[in-house]
Every structure is written in structure tokens, then in C-alpha cells.
Write an enzyme that holds these catalytic residues in place. Structure first.
Site, PDB file in Angstrom:
ATOM      1  N   ASP A 130      58.257  57.694  49.166  1.00 24.91           N
ATOM      2  CA  ASP A 130      59.602  56.703  49.366  1.00 24.91           C
ATOM      3  C   ASP A 130      60.063  56.666  50.892  1.00 24.91           C
ATOM      4  OD1 ASP A 130      62.023  57.578  46.624  1.00 24.91           O
ATOM      5  OD2 ASP A 130      60.023  56.575  46.621  1.00 24.91           O
ATOM      6  N   HIS A 138      58.056  61.782  50.305  1.00 21.86           N
ATOM      7  CA  HIS A 138      58.174  60.751  51.137  1.00 21.86           C
ATOM      8  C   HIS A 138      57.520  60.416  52.605  1.00 21.86           C
ATOM      9  CE1 HIS A 138      62.164  61.997  49.231  1.00 21.86           C
ATOM     10  NE2 HIS A 138      62.440  60.837  49.520  1.00 21.86           N
TER      11      HIS A 138
END
Length: 338
Positions: free
Chosen positions: A159, A306
Site C-alpha cells: 500500500d 507497505h
């Protein structure tokens, strides 16, 4: 000279006639009950009720029970109570449509009735309320949290990129032949189009993660959520070039609702969740990230990590340990359900 005297029996008749003449003069001056100039209780009794529960007098002025003095009240109280009626807005400024039912067009309308009988006053707030009020928080029902193939597979998702760490993540994935899904912020994709294009060129897939990651997502108005999801998709597609497939979208913080799930679906995207969150975004330490994944992953699971949104040194270091471990455990790499 002797003056003539009126006999006593005739004096009452003359006095009675004089009294009758005085009463008639008084009636001419004040007006008879029911006439246009009548006043007082006779005027209130002959008035027609207004829409507000008050009465409209024969002279057109509006009166209500509140404007009348209470029995026993002193004169100052009565004057203070009657003030609103005496100073009400002149009826010539009111529009005919505001007149209460039963009042002829152009006739004076009660100032109290206009506040309650105007058809447009209550409807205007209702028309604008849905757009101004925050969106509902009904839970989503179709969030995907499984790999497409099932079995001993894992879907790696990243992400908040693309960011400075995206290239390092791509290098590691290439070493192990691993495929992943990148859920990108619209503004980051716009700023790093080369990274977006490399992701696609190396066989990975794209996911919409909104324009600028608003939280909580459900507190945004419907229009704001449409813009966050739809504009991000357009920005990612433009950065990628050609006609890339943006198959999924992911709500910031996993804040999926039935409303934003429908928005994503209307834009051709599925809602993508996860089953394992090692909280690498909080930088808990490399070993904490690795242990969390190893302990919570099950076949067919979706791992959230992430590659953007801050310093991702720990994520890259953890990925160096997790990729060989996954291969050793017999996992193969897959994409999420679509």
C-alpha cells in the site's frame, strides 16, 4: 308672571326620549356590531380563523391569543404582549403564495401562518440534507480476502506507494519470481509514473488506494468518496499509460462500507481487504513484522505491507526474510480474487 309647570307624570317620558337620542348618537360614532368599523370583542368574534390558530380581523390585521391581554393583567403587560402584532411586517411585502388557505390572493396574511403554511420552507432543507450530511456506515458485504487460486498460495499486497522503497521491493520480488498487487495513492502514482509502469512491466497488478488516503473514509460525503476513488483510478491509469487494468480498490484503514463498496463496483473495481496485517507501517521492528506474518498466515491468505507512506526500511528488511521462508513453506504467489 306665573310660569307654566310641566306636570310630574310627563317628566319621565321626556327623560326617556333624551336617553334614547344619546344612545343613537353613540352608536353612530362607534359603529354597530358587525360593521366594518366595529372593534373589541365583537370584531374578534366575527373574524375568520387564520392558519396559525389566531384570527384575522375585519380590518385585515392578524391577531392571536398571545396578542390579547390576559384577564387581570395590567396595562403595561397588555401593551408588551400586543407589540408583535402591531409591528409585524407589512402585508404588502408578502408574496401571494404565502397567504394561508382561505385568504384571498393579495389579502393580508397572518405573519404566523406564513411561517407554517409556505410549501417551500420545509422542503428546501430536506432536498439539500443528503449532500451535506456525512455518509452512512453500513458494513460492506463483498470485501475480498482470499487468493484467486486457493490452496497453498499467498497474495502479497503493498500500500501507499509508489514511493522511494518501491524499487527495492520490486527487486526482491523479482529474485523469487513473486507476483504482488500494488495499492497506490493517486497523487503518488502521478508523481512517479515510471514506478507504476515498471510494476506493470514486471507482471504485477494495480489497485486503487484513493487520491490522498482520507481517514475515516466513511465520514466523507458521498461526493467526496466518489472523487477519492474515481479520481485515483484515473490518475493511476494515466501514470501507467496504455489501458491498464485497475482491478481492485482498497479503503484507507480498511474502512469499507456498503456505500463505498458500491462506488468502487460502479467504477469496475472489487473491494480488496486482507487477512494478515503485520503493522509494518508503524515500524514495530523487523522481527516483529516477520513473526506476525509467520504466525498468522494461512493458505489462501492476503498479506498487507507497505512500499510507500514513510520510511519503509523495516519492511524491505522483513521482506528479505519472508520471501525465502514462504518458498520453503511451499507457498506459491498469487493475486487476490477478482
Amino acid at each position: 308672571m306665573v310660569k307654566s309647570r310641566i306636570p310630574n307624570p310627563r317628566r319621565p317620558l321626556l327623560l326617556g326620549a333624551a336617553a334614547l337620542l344619546g344612545t343613537s348618537a353613540l352608536l353612530v360614532a362607534c359603529g354597530a356590531p358587525g360593521s366594518p368599523t366595529a372593534a373589541g370583542d365583537a370584531a374578534h368574534r366575527s373574524a375568520s380563523p387564520s392558519a396559525s390558530g389566531g384570527t384575522t380581523g375585519a380590518s385585515g390585521g392578524s391577531t392571536t391569543g398571545a396578542a390579547r391581554p390576559t384577564p387581570g393583567a395590567d396595562e403595561s403587560s397588555a401593551a408588551a404582549t400586543a407589540t408583535p402584532t402591531a409591528t409585524s411586517t407589512p402585508t404588502s411585502t408578502r408574496t401571494p403564495s404565502a397567504s394561508p388557505a382561505g385568504t384571498p390572493t393579495g389579502a393580508p396574511a397572518s405573519p404566523f401562518a406564513s411561517a407554517t403554511t409556505s410549501p417551500t420552507a420545509p422542503s428546501a432543507p430536506a432536498a439539500s440534507a443528503p449532500a451535506a450530511s456525512p455518509s452512512t456506515h453500513a458494513p460492506a458485504t463483498g470485501v475480498l480476502r482470499h487468493t484467486a487460486s486457493g490452496g497453498r498460495t499467498v497474495a502479497l499486497t503493498f500500500d501507499d506507494g509508489p514511493g522511494p522503497a518501491t524499487g527495492q521491493v520490486l527487486d526482491l520480488l523479482a529474485q523469487y519470481g513473486a507476483k504482488a498487487t500494488f495499492c497506490e495513492i493517486g497523487t503518488n502514482a502521478q508523481a512517479r509514473p515510471a514506478a507504476v509502469q515498471r510494476i506493470l512491466a514486471e507482471g504485477h497488478r494495480l489497485c486503487d488506494h484513493t487520491v490522498d488516503h482520507p481517514q475515516p473514509m466513511h465520514a466523507q460525503t458521498h461526493e467526496q468518496q466518489v472523487a477519492e476513488i474515481g479520481d485515483a483510478k484515473a490518475m493511476i491509469e494515466k501514470a501507467a499509460g496504455g489501458d491498464p487494468a485497475v482491478t481492485w480498490w482498497r479503503a484507507p484503514g480498511g474502512d469499507f462500507t456498503a456505500e463505498n463498496e458500491r462506488i468502487g463496483a460502479d467504477l469496475g473495481m472489487k473491494s480488496l481487504g486482507w487477512t494478515v496485517d503485520p503493522r509494518d507501517w508503524a515500524r514495530p521492528g523487523v522481527q516483529a513484522i516477520v513473526s506476525n506474518v509467520q504466525q498468522n498466515l494461512r493458505p489462501g491468505g492476503v498479506v498487507l505491507m507497505h512500499d510507500g507512506g514513510g520510511d519503509r526500511t523495516q519492511t524491505v528488511a522483513a521482506l528479505k526474510q519472508l520471501l525465502p521462508w514462504l518458498v520453503a513453506q511451499g507457498y506459491t504467489f498469487d493475486f487476490p480474487q477478482s
